[in-house]
Design an enzyme around this catalytic site. Structure first.
Site, PDB file in Angstrom:
ATOM      1  N   ARG A  60      35.879  35.746  12.987  1.00 22.78           N
ATOM      2  CA  ARG A  60      35.688  37.144  13.390  1.00 22.78           C
ATOM      3  C   ARG A  60      34.565  37.747  12.558  1.00 22.78           C
ATOM      4  O   ARG A  60      34.556  37.633  11.333  1.00 22.78           O
ATOM      5  CB  ARG A  60      36.978  37.928  13.189  1.00 22.78           C
ATOM      6  CG  ARG A  60      36.896  39.392  13.599  1.00 22.78           C
ATOM      7  CD  ARG A  60      38.204  40.105  13.278  1.00 22.78           C
ATOM      8  NE  ARG A  60      39.310  39.588  14.080  1.00 22.78           N
ATOM      9  CZ  ARG A  60      40.593  39.674  13.716  1.00 22.78           C
ATOM     10  NH1 ARG A  60      40.932  40.216  12.548  1.00 22.78           N
ATOM     11  NH2 ARG A  60      41.531  39.208  14.500  1.00 22.78           N
ATOM     12  N   ARG A  84      39.093  46.523   6.853  1.00 24.48           N
ATOM     13  CA  ARG A  84      38.557  45.770   7.984  1.00 24.48           C
ATOM     14  C   ARG A  84      37.258  46.422   8.485  1.00 24.48           C
ATOM     15  O   ARG A  84      36.720  47.319   7.856  1.00 24.48           O
ATOM     16  CB  ARG A  84      39.602  45.711   9.100  1.00 24.48           C
ATOM     17  CG  ARG A  84      40.939  45.032   8.689  1.00 24.48           C
ATOM     18  CD  ARG A  84      40.785  43.539   8.499  1.00 24.48           C
ATOM     19  NE  ARG A  84      42.052  42.877   8.190  1.00 24.48           N
ATOM     20  CZ  ARG A  84      42.912  42.407   9.090  1.00 24.48           C
ATOM     21  NH1 ARG A  84      42.672  42.559  10.369  1.00 24.48           N
ATOM     22  NH2 ARG A  84      44.020  41.791   8.716  1.00 24.48           N
ATOM     23  N   LYS A  98      46.341  45.078   5.534  1.00 26.37           N
ATOM     24  CA  LYS A  98      45.043  45.467   6.077  1.00 26.37           C
ATOM     25  C   LYS A  98      44.883  46.986   6.060  1.00 26.37           C
ATOM     26  O   LYS A  98      45.869  47.733   6.122  1.00 26.37           O
ATOM     27  CB  LYS A  98      44.905  44.940   7.506  1.00 26.37           C
ATOM     28  CG  LYS A  98      45.996  45.395   8.467  1.00 26.37           C
ATOM     29  CD  LYS A  98      45.875  44.647   9.779  1.00 26.37           C
ATOM     30  CE  LYS A  98      47.072  44.938  10.682  1.00 26.37           C
ATOM     31  NZ  LYS A  98      47.037  44.149  11.921  1.00 26.37           N
ATOM     32  N   LYS A 116      42.408  50.032   7.813  1.00 30.08           N
ATOM     33  CA  LYS A 116      41.469  50.234   8.919  1.00 30.08           C
ATOM     34  C   LYS A 116      40.866  51.636   8.857  1.00 30.08           C
ATOM     35  O   LYS A 116      41.588  52.622   8.773  1.00 30.08           O
ATOM     36  CB  LYS A 116      42.167  50.011  10.254  1.00 30.08           C
ATOM     37  CG  LYS A 116      42.678  48.584  10.431  1.00 30.08           C
ATOM     38  CD  LYS A 116      43.322  48.360  11.782  1.00 30.08           C
ATOM     39  CE  LYS A 116      43.712  46.896  11.973  1.00 30.08           C
ATOM     40  NZ  LYS A 116      44.329  46.645  13.296  1.00 30.08           N
ATOM     41  N   CYS A 132      44.813  41.687  24.586  1.00 35.14           N
ATOM     42  CA  CYS A 132      44.510  40.825  23.440  1.00 35.14           C
ATOM     43  C   CYS A 132      44.388  39.377  23.926  1.00 35.14           C
ATOM     44  O   CYS A 132      44.793  39.051  25.036  1.00 35.14           O
ATOM     45  CB  CYS A 132      45.615  40.946  22.395  1.00 35.14           C
ATOM     46  SG  CYS A 132      47.172  40.176  22.885  1.00 35.14           S
ATOM     47  N   CYS A 134      46.513  32.371  19.826  1.00 35.93           N
ATOM     48  CA  CYS A 134      47.074  33.248  18.802  1.00 35.93           C
ATOM     49  C   CYS A 134      48.466  32.779  18.398  1.00 35.93           C
ATOM     50  O   CYS A 134      49.359  32.639  19.245  1.00 35.93           O
ATOM     51  CB  CYS A 134      47.133  34.694  19.300  1.00 35.93           C
ATOM     52  SG  CYS A 134      47.859  35.824  18.082  1.00 35.93           S
ATOM     53  N   CYS A 192      52.245  40.202  21.927  1.00 39.30           N
ATOM     54  CA  CYS A 192      53.260  40.372  20.890  1.00 39.30           C
ATOM     55  C   CYS A 192      53.251  41.835  20.464  1.00 39.30           C
ATOM     56  O   CYS A 192      52.389  42.607  20.889  1.00 39.30           O
ATOM     57  CB  CYS A 192      52.995  39.437  19.708  1.00 39.30           C
ATOM     58  SG  CYS A 192      51.786  40.069  18.522  1.00 39.30           S
ATOM     59  N   CYS A 250      47.332  44.623  18.944  1.00 35.16           N
ATOM     60  CA  CYS A 250      45.884  44.495  18.746  1.00 35.16           C
ATOM     61  C   CYS A 250      45.071  45.211  19.822  1.00 35.16           C
ATOM     62  O   CYS A 250      43.971  45.683  19.558  1.00 35.16           O
ATOM     63  CB  CYS A 250      45.483  43.026  18.672  1.00 35.16           C
ATOM     64  SG  CYS A 250      46.107  42.194  17.187  1.00 35.16           S
TER      65      CYS A 250
END
Length: 650
Positions: free
Chosen positions: A77, A146, A230, A232, A453, A459, A498, A502
């Site tokens: 990524r 991120r 994370k 953001k 996603c 994934c 899930c 995302c």
């Protein structure tokens, strides 16, 4: 090695990942050792540290064979503040996708690119190529800041948009890891040429700010343990919610004076969407307004918020480690007070803002200085060549011929800008030859505003399909809308495989969240502008039951909506009790025609297989256009046509 731990806030044992970070020598080990080993994959401990370098180890579940090793491959990524992809970097990524990847690129919902299918033996070469071509993957994953988002529109005559780009880049630089591990591992210690940091950013990184800095360490802002999870960040302008500002840990809103000069920033904090099924202590949450800071104080304010989360975020339970939980547990006032301790002075009151709207910037536009920009829709962000649709080829040719910079959008699309008007015909000719749509009004609206996603097969968190399933589901939703008399209706649909969210399904008007194989939790009631959370309506809906589930809700919407009311606003207004009451009493207005297979009587009593008939695009569009012009549903039109056909045979 100097270790720098945040102050103890609990007597509970830290999570395993905290120990891995502590023992990694600032993100070096065990990645540095294992990248040299002739193996197909990393150990689980190394995988956790590898994320900080921008890569996830994955297993292609479509290729699993019982008794054989997993089909290990890696996702890379990129980190592109404000979505910026220089032409040199795009061409390098396009080539890498073919040389080492699965021949596709994927635009992410955080304005970066992902490459899938890279083998461990090619990982170092891929990362080195990205860095040497003005890119980076450092910090694109992991317990760290991120990619910093910003509106992608290149309006040169609107100063606030230029400030948003500038500060997105500067904050990305400010919060970038300082460890030398990245260049040591992937470029053998060679520090690649990159843009010069702002002097203000350099000064801000070293300024102590009442405890924001950890001294005598490679990581003055992060310390040995980095962030609890994370983090953001986004920067936007008043009224522009193209970046889903309420879903971010930290959002800055640029505020200018009447002359367009920067004055300061409003601050939102505490948004986040990740959650876990059947764990009520995990939840999606909207960011809260925190206050206002002047432009000269913005870096100190950002550091103060980061330090508060760094030092007081939960490091024992990773499900409870995001900033949203700290603010939810403390309340905004306590959080603000703690931030002010690090900041060194009070945070000013939040300044009034206009209503935020969603924009996607597709199509041809003036950019305000005589040049043009072009927003291109990418279905679910997947850049590929497929049949006559040659998107990957078209983008490569445009970059090669015109050397255009790119801004990726938060809705998985792409913007070319700095286009001189005389080059527009040639660019349009490439798009037309490759069957790439440039007029957004010709895109099916459900498709235009949808996101999904990647999910299966790569994934590791995916419970069910998303990217591969959503095209068919959107087609079925459109057919159903036509059937119930909502031919021109559309709304924001988002899907994930899930509950981690995302593709931000919890902000959608209709959200599908993977809950079991071929089944989804359904969320309703988000706003068209992504300023309100949706709510869970059903916990598990099988893919086969989508039409029967949605039909009564759509009929209720058609009958009881207010003038101009969107589907999400309607669901929020009438509430779930009202929807359920209507659904319980609903009788289909017409008898649906289904095609069922002949099965043994014992089987057919309990279940009959239902089949859908597919049409080629040209025929589908003719049926749709005719039904719309006649004010009828596509289902009724096809039924009458088939009956007439069979009568002609008898």
């Amino acid at each position: 090695m100097v270790k720098s731990a945040p102050p103890p806030t609990t007597g509970r044992k830290p999570s395993k990942v905290e120990g891995l970070k502590e023992n990694s020598n600032f993100l070096r080990e065990p990645v540095a050792t294992q990248i040299l080993e002739d193996t197909t994959h990393f150990t689980e401990d190394a995988v956790q540290i590898l994320k900080f370098h921008g890569s996830y180890q994955q297993d292609n579940r479509d290729n699993r064979t019982k008794g054989q090793e997993k089909d290990y491959q890696f996702m890379l990524r990129t980190k592109n503040p404000g979505g910026l992809v220089p032409p040199q970097l795009y061409l390098a990524l396009d080539k890498l996708a073919d040389e080492y990847g699965n021949h596709t690129l994927r635009a992410t919902t955080r304005q970066g690119f992902q490459m899938h299918g890279i083998l461990k033996k090619n990982l170092k070469a891929a990362i080195a190529t990205i860095v040497r071509n003005l890119g980076s993957t450092l910090g694109a994953c992991g317990d760290i800041n991120r990619n910093v988002m910003a509106p992608p529109a290149p309006f040169k005559n609107r100063a606030e948009y230029q400030y948003a780009w500038e500060y997105a880049q500067n904050i990305a630089d400010l919060l970038s890891p300082q460890t030398g591990a990245y260049y040591e591992i992937w470029l053998d210690g060679e520090k690649a040429i990159s843009a010069e940091e702002s002097p203000e950013v350099k000064a801000a990184r070293q300024s102590n700010g009442n405890g924001t800095i950890i001294h005598d360490t490679e990581e003055p802002l992060y310390g040995t343990y980095y962030m609890p999870r994370k983090f953001k960040v986004s920067v936007t302008v008043p009224g522009d919610n193209s970046i889903d500002l309420y879903s971010q840990d930290l959002t800055l809103v640029v505020l200018t004076d009447k002359k367009g000069q920067l004055e300061g920033f409003n601050i939102f904090a505490g948004g986040g969407l990740g959650r876990t099924h059947n764990k009520e202590e995990t939840f999606a949450r909207l960011a809260d307004p925190i206050g206002y800071v002047a432009k000269e104080d913005v870096y100190s304010a950002v550091k103060a918020i980061v330090a508060t989360q760094r030092d007081y975020g939960d490091r024992t339970d990773r499900r409870h480690a995001r900033l949203k939980y700290l603010i939810n547990d403390w309340g905004v006032d306590k959080f603000r007070a703690k931030v002010e301790e690090y900041f060194g002075k009070p945070i000013a009151p939040f300044k009034q803002l206009p209503e935020f709207k969603y924009h996607d910037f597709l199509g041809w536009h003036e950019q305000g200085d005589g040049n043009l920009f072009l927003g291109i829709s990418i279905d679910n962000g997947r850049v590929k060549d497929e049949g006559s649709f040659q998107l990957k080829t078209a983008l490569r040719e445009i970059v090669e011929q015109f050397n255009l910079p790119i801004r990726l959008t938060p809705n998985q699309n792409l913007i070319f800008y700095e286009i001189t008007p005389e080059n527009k015909p040639a660019i349009q000719a490439i798009l037309d030859r490759c069957n790439v749509v440039s007029d957004p009004t010709t895109i099916e609206p459900l498709v235009r505003y949808a996101m999904a996603c990647p999910a299966l097969p790569t994934c590791g968190l995916a419970i069910t399909e998303s990217e591969r399933a959503i095209p068919g589901i959107l087609e079925r939703i459109r057919t159903l809308l036509d059937k119930v008399g909502l031919q021109n209706e559309h709304f924001v649909v988002r899907m994930t495989g899930c509950p981690n969210g995302c593709a931000r399904p919890y902000m959608a008007e209709l959200g599908f969240v993977g809950s079991a194989p071929e089944s989804y939790q359904v969320w309703l009631g988000g706003s068209p502008n992504q300023t309100r959370l949706a709510q869970p309506y059903v916990e598990k809906l099988h893919d086969n039951d989508i039409e029967s589930f949605l039909e009564p809700i759509f009929v209720y919407f058609r009958k009881s909506r207010k003038s101009g009311e969107s589907f999400g606003d309607f669901c929020d207004r009438v509430g779930f009790d009202g929807i359920r009451e209507f659904v319980a009493q609903y009788q289909p207005e017409t008898t649906p025609v289904t095609i069922e297979s002949e099965q043994p009587e014992a089987v057919s009593k309990s279940r009959k297989a239902r089949y859908r008939v597919s049409l080629h695009d040209d025929l589908y569009n003719k049926v749709k256009a005719t039904a719309t012009s006649q004010g009828r549903s596509m289902t009724d039109l096809v039924k009458d046509a088939l009956e007439a056909y069979f009568q002609s045979l008898s």
